[in-house]
Design a protein around this motif. Structure first.
Motif, mmCIF file in Angstrom:
data_model
loop_
_atom_site.group_PDB
_atom_site.id
_atom_site.type_symbol
_atom_site.label_atom_id
_atom_site.label_comp_id
_atom_site.label_asym_id
_atom_site.label_seq_id
_atom_site.Cartn_x
_atom_site.Cartn_y
_atom_site.Cartn_z
ATOM 1 N N LYS A 252 25.550 16.023 42.783
ATOM 2 C CA LYS A 252 26.990 15.310 42.393
ATOM 3 C C LYS A 252 28.052 16.817 42.474
ATOM 4 C CE LYS A 252 26.642 13.544 39.102
ATOM 5 N NZ LYS A 252 26.121 13.678 38.144
ATOM 6 N N SER B 55 33.778 13.436 35.300
ATOM 7 C CA SER B 55 33.889 12.694 34.683
ATOM 8 C C SER B 55 32.528 12.549 33.673
ATOM 9 C CB SER B 55 34.356 11.053 35.576
ATOM 10 O OG SER B 55 32.879 11.241 35.939
ATOM 11 N N GLY B 56 31.759 13.306 34.038
ATOM 12 C CA GLY B 56 30.709 13.704 33.306
ATOM 13 C C GLY B 56 30.537 14.149 31.755
ATOM 14 N N TYR C 176 32.281 12.391 28.833
ATOM 15 C CA TYR C 176 31.430 11.840 28.085
ATOM 16 C C TYR C 176 30.804 13.521 27.814
ATOM 17 C CZ TYR C 176 32.144 7.341 30.409
ATOM 18 O OH TYR C 176 32.322 6.512 30.868
ATOM 19 N N ARG C 177 30.550 14.356 28.137
ATOM 20 C CA ARG C 177 30.031 14.931 27.067
ATOM 21 C C ARG C 177 30.556 16.236 26.295
ATOM 22 N NH1 ARG C 177 25.911 18.880 30.317
ATOM 23 N NH2 ARG C 177 25.112 17.584 32.010
ATOM 24 N N SER D 177 24.919 10.278 27.435
ATOM 25 C CA SER D 177 24.171 9.471 27.675
ATOM 26 C C SER D 177 24.425 8.093 26.893
ATOM 27 C CB SER D 177 22.944 10.238 28.254
ATOM 28 O OG SER D 177 22.091 8.371 28.895
ATOM 29 N N ALA E 201 27.886 7.003 26.079
ATOM 30 C CA ALA E 201 28.897 6.658 27.550
ATOM 31 C C ALA E 201 27.998 4.929 27.312
ATOM 32 C CB ALA E 201 27.538 7.419 28.635
ATOM 33 N N ARG F 255 33.959 4.239 26.589
ATOM 34 C CA ARG F 255 33.532 3.547 28.930
ATOM 35 C C ARG F 255 35.317 3.404 28.633
ATOM 36 N NH1 ARG F 255 29.416 5.013 30.887
ATOM 37 N NH2 ARG F 255 30.427 5.347 32.741
ATOM 38 N N ARG G 198 29.145 8.709 37.295
ATOM 39 C CA ARG G 198 27.786 7.956 36.987
ATOM 40 C C ARG G 198 28.558 5.844 38.116
ATOM 41 N NH1 ARG G 198 26.078 11.140 36.084
ATOM 42 N NH2 ARG G 198 24.689 12.168 35.067
ATOM 43 N N ASP G 199 30.067 5.711 37.960
ATOM 44 C CA ASP G 199 30.760 4.757 38.509
ATOM 45 C C ASP G 199 32.145 5.162 38.969
ATOM 46 O OD1 ASP G 199 31.936 5.965 35.970
ATOM 47 O OD2 ASP G 199 32.111 3.733 34.701
ATOM 48 N N MET G 200 32.109 5.734 39.208
ATOM 49 C CA MET G 200 33.309 6.714 39.951
ATOM 50 C C MET G 200 33.899 5.079 41.052
ATOM 51 S SD MET G 200 34.833 8.882 38.606
ATOM 52 C CE MET G 200 33.474 8.217 37.235
ATOM 53 N N ARG H 92 17.202 10.336 30.638
ATOM 54 C CA ARG H 92 18.542 10.165 30.431
ATOM 55 C C ARG H 92 19.037 9.222 32.403
ATOM 56 N NH1 ARG H 92 22.767 13.663 31.847
ATOM 57 N NH2 ARG H 92 21.695 15.566 32.745
ATOM 58 N N ASP I 260 20.883 5.638 31.774
ATOM 59 C CA ASP I 260 21.727 4.771 32.641
ATOM 60 C C ASP I 260 21.457 4.302 33.309
ATOM 61 O OD1 ASP I 260 23.031 7.837 31.440
ATOM 62 O OD2 ASP I 260 22.723 8.979 32.686
ATOM 63 N N ARG J 143 21.766 0.654 31.273
ATOM 64 C CA ARG J 143 23.074 0.242 30.112
ATOM 65 C C ARG J 143 23.406 -1.076 30.970
ATOM 66 N NH1 ARG J 143 25.666 5.288 31.354
ATOM 67 N NH2 ARG J 143 27.338 4.684 32.490
HETATM 68 O O1 DC Z 1 26.957 14.378 35.388
HETATM 69 P P1 DC Z 1 26.752 14.402 33.363
HETATM 70 O O2 DC Z 1 24.956 14.928 33.578
HETATM 71 O O3 DC Z 1 27.089 16.612 33.098
HETATM 72 O O4 DC Z 1 27.017 13.105 32.331
HETATM 73 C C1 DC Z 1 26.448 13.594 31.742
HETATM 74 C C2 DC Z 1 25.959 12.421 30.914
HETATM 75 O O5 DC Z 1 27.371 11.369 30.879
HETATM 76 C C3 DC Z 1 25.287 10.629 31.632
HETATM 77 O O6 DC Z 1 23.550 11.236 31.440
HETATM 78 C C4 DC Z 1 25.666 9.953 31.761
HETATM 79 C C5 DC Z 1 27.199 9.953 31.433
HETATM 80 N N1 DC Z 1 27.878 9.688 32.820
HETATM 81 C C6 DC Z 1 28.558 8.450 31.845
HETATM 82 O O7 DC Z 1 28.099 7.604 31.735
HETATM 83 N N2 DC Z 1 29.448 8.111 33.190
HETATM 84 C C7 DC Z 1 29.877 8.989 33.838
HETATM 85 N N3 DC Z 1 31.227 8.611 34.859
HETATM 86 C C8 DC Z 1 29.449 10.511 34.046
HETATM 87 C C9 DC Z 1 28.511 10.565 32.626
#
Ligand code: DC
Length: 212
Positions: A14, A32-33, A36-37, A93, A96, A102, A123-125, A173, A177, A180
């Motif tokens: 991605k 977006s990840g 969360y990081r 994660s 999240a 969120r 993950r949820d765009m 992970r 993800d 949930r």
């Molecule tokens: O894409 P990434 O690996 O950098 O994301 C890290 C964590 O953030 C992923 O394991 C779950 C969470 N995440 C999420 O829940 N929703 C998103 N839109 C992006 C990431």
């Protein structure tokens, strides 16, 4: 406005694909990840337990997160590389799955949709943050291939990692993800699903460009 969403599990490509698309199409880019990081890092540094909703909410309000090009800062400190470790990914994660977390970053994510348009990855765009998007893609790849990609990425950044640990961490992970209850990792009903296991980044970019 031009809006493209790219969702998928860890290591599905991605990040690479979304960055390249945003450059080719001259659109804004949302990782977006990374948000969360950053929050994960922020909670660790401030000793905030991941189940304390009130404290988390207050602390998110105080956190100053800035994106400048591909650099990311937290309270004016450059954290671009620091947030890339698998231990931060794990905390990301975990937090999240929290509804308060969120909801509190929805506006921040949506603020990236500005002229001339946006490529948003996560993950949820396509399902929650930008359900209105017309161009939605969901990338997948085998666990082995995704662990290989992560391994190369992390080694090139100077991190000492083991491929076996990465396979286990990625599987854990994925499980969290996908399972949930709030905004799980799932393709939007109108997303185009692309298995990138045997494709190069440029082949995926070409395919997407041909589709939009
Ligand atoms: O894409 P990434 O690996 O950098 O994301 C890290 C964590 O953030 C992923 O394991 C779950 C969470 N995440 C999420 O829940 N929703 C998103 N839109 C992006 C990431």
């Amino acid at each position: 406005m031009n809006l493209i969403t790219i969702d998928g599990p860890a290591g599905s490509g991605k990040g690479t694909i979304a960055k390249q698309l945003s450059e080719v199409l001259k659109l804004n880019y949302l990782d977006s990840g990374a948000i969360y990081r950053i929050l994960g890092l922020h909670l660790i540094e401030n000793n905030i337990p991941i189940d304390n909703e009130d404290l988390i909410k207050k602390s998110i309000e105080k956190a100053n997160i800035q994106f400048s090009g591909h650099k990311i800062s937290l309270n004016n400190r450059d954290v671009t590389d620091e947030i890339r470790t698998e231990s931060i990914a794990k905390i990301a994660s975990l937090i999240a799955a929290n509804k308060t977390v969120r909801e509190s970053i929805l506006d921040l994510q949506r603020s990236f949709l500005k002229k001339p348009g946006l490529v948003a990855e996560g993950r949820d765009m396509g399902t929650v943050v930008f359900p209105e998007a017309k161009n939605k893609f969901f990338l997948t790849a085998s666990v082995q291939e995704r662990a290989d990609r992560r391994y190369k990425q992390l080694i090139s950044k100077g991190f000492d990692v083991s491929i076996l640990d990465l396979v286990v961490e990625i599987q854990e992970r994925d499980f969290r993800d996908i399972n949930r209850t709030i905004s799980p990792l799932v393709p939007a009903a109108n997303a185009v699903i692309i298995d990138t296991t045997k494709l190069s980044p440029s082949q995926v970019v070409e395919f997407i460009l041909g589709n939009i």
